[in-house]
Scaffold this motif. Structure first.
Motif, PDB file in Angstrom:
ATOM      1  N   LEU A 169     -18.959 -51.257 -25.410  1.00  0.00           N
ATOM      2  CA  LEU A 169     -18.335 -51.919 -26.423  1.00  0.00           C
ATOM      3  C   LEU A 169     -17.873 -53.417 -25.804  1.00  0.00           C
ATOM      4  O   LEU A 169     -17.478 -53.310 -24.684  1.00  0.00           O
TER       5      LEU A 169
ATOM      6  N   GLU B 255     -15.510 -56.662 -26.395  1.00  0.00           N
ATOM      7  CA  GLU B 255     -14.423 -57.574 -27.231  1.00  0.00           C
ATOM      8  C   GLU B 255     -14.942 -58.992 -27.315  1.00  0.00           C
ATOM      9  O   GLU B 255     -15.409 -59.465 -26.227  1.00  0.00           O
TER      10      GLU B 255
ATOM     11  N   CYS C 236     -14.466 -56.024 -32.085  1.00  0.00           N
ATOM     12  CA  CYS C 236     -15.332 -55.005 -30.952  1.00  0.00           C
ATOM     13  C   CYS C 236     -16.537 -54.700 -31.514  1.00  0.00           C
ATOM     14  O   CYS C 236     -16.641 -53.694 -32.222  1.00  0.00           O
TER      15      CYS C 236
ATOM     16  N   TRP D  32      -7.034 -50.506 -30.569  1.00  0.00           N
ATOM     17  CA  TRP D  32      -6.848 -51.556 -29.808  1.00  0.00           C
ATOM     18  C   TRP D  32      -5.777 -51.333 -28.930  1.00  0.00           C
ATOM     19  O   TRP D  32      -4.639 -50.802 -29.402  1.00  0.00           O
TER      20      TRP D  32
ATOM     21  N   TYR E 228      -7.845 -54.699 -25.435  1.00  0.00           N
ATOM     22  CA  TYR E 228      -9.036 -53.610 -25.093  1.00  0.00           C
ATOM     23  C   TYR E 228      -9.456 -52.883 -26.501  1.00  0.00           C
ATOM     24  O   TYR E 228      -8.522 -52.479 -26.865  1.00  0.00           O
ATOM     25  N   CYS E 229     -10.628 -52.626 -26.665  1.00  0.00           N
ATOM     26  CA  CYS E 229     -10.857 -51.707 -27.769  1.00  0.00           C
ATOM     27  C   CYS E 229     -11.336 -50.565 -27.259  1.00  0.00           C
ATOM     28  O   CYS E 229     -11.902 -50.498 -25.983  1.00  0.00           O
TER      29      CYS E 229
ATOM     30  N   GLY F 275     -13.971 -51.067 -23.914  1.00  0.00           N
ATOM     31  CA  GLY F 275     -14.461 -52.325 -23.513  1.00  0.00           C
ATOM     32  C   GLY F 275     -13.918 -53.054 -22.345  1.00  0.00           C
ATOM     33  O   GLY F 275     -13.132 -52.359 -21.687  1.00  0.00           O
TER      34      GLY F 275
END
Length: 119
Positions: free
Chosen positions: A4, A6, A22, A39, A98-99, A110
């Protein structure tokens, strides 16, 4: 292996907007569509907190009380991408975002993107 990434963070003035993306790789879009996406954010000295979450089909969405009405989470499964539209940003929204992709008991994260809200 799911990765992932972002993007979309940056420096913005109070009241401004940003759109975070993302993007997932290492999986097909049919597999991506089965992931719940969320998220999170983490400010210096604070714990990571959930900001918004969307189910695999997009039928259920949840927001933290602090962002409800200002942030919008969405996803485009054919693009293997989740988004976080952030409006009316305030200094307290400053954090690394962050995702996370979740499938069953497995989470993928991510590396995050920094959002700084300052005049």
């Amino acid at each position: 292996q799911v990765q992932l990434v972002e993007s979309g963070g940056g420096l913005v003035q109070p009241g401004g907007s940003l759109r975070l993306s993302c993007a997932a790789s290492g999986v097909g879009f049919s597999t991506f569509s089965s992931y719940a996406m969320s998220w999170y954010r983490q400010a210096p000295g604070k714990e990571r907190e959930l900001v918004a979450a969307i189910t695999s089909a997009g039928g259920r969405i949840n927001y933290a009380a602090s962002v409800k009405g200002r942030f919008t989470i969405s996803r485009e499964n054919t693009k293997k991408t989740a988004y976080l539209q952030m409006n009316s940003l305030q200094p307290e929204d400053t954090a690394r975002y962050y995702c996370k992709a979740q499938w069953g008991m497995v989470d993928y994260w991510g590396q995050g993107t920094q959002v700084t809200v300052s005049s």
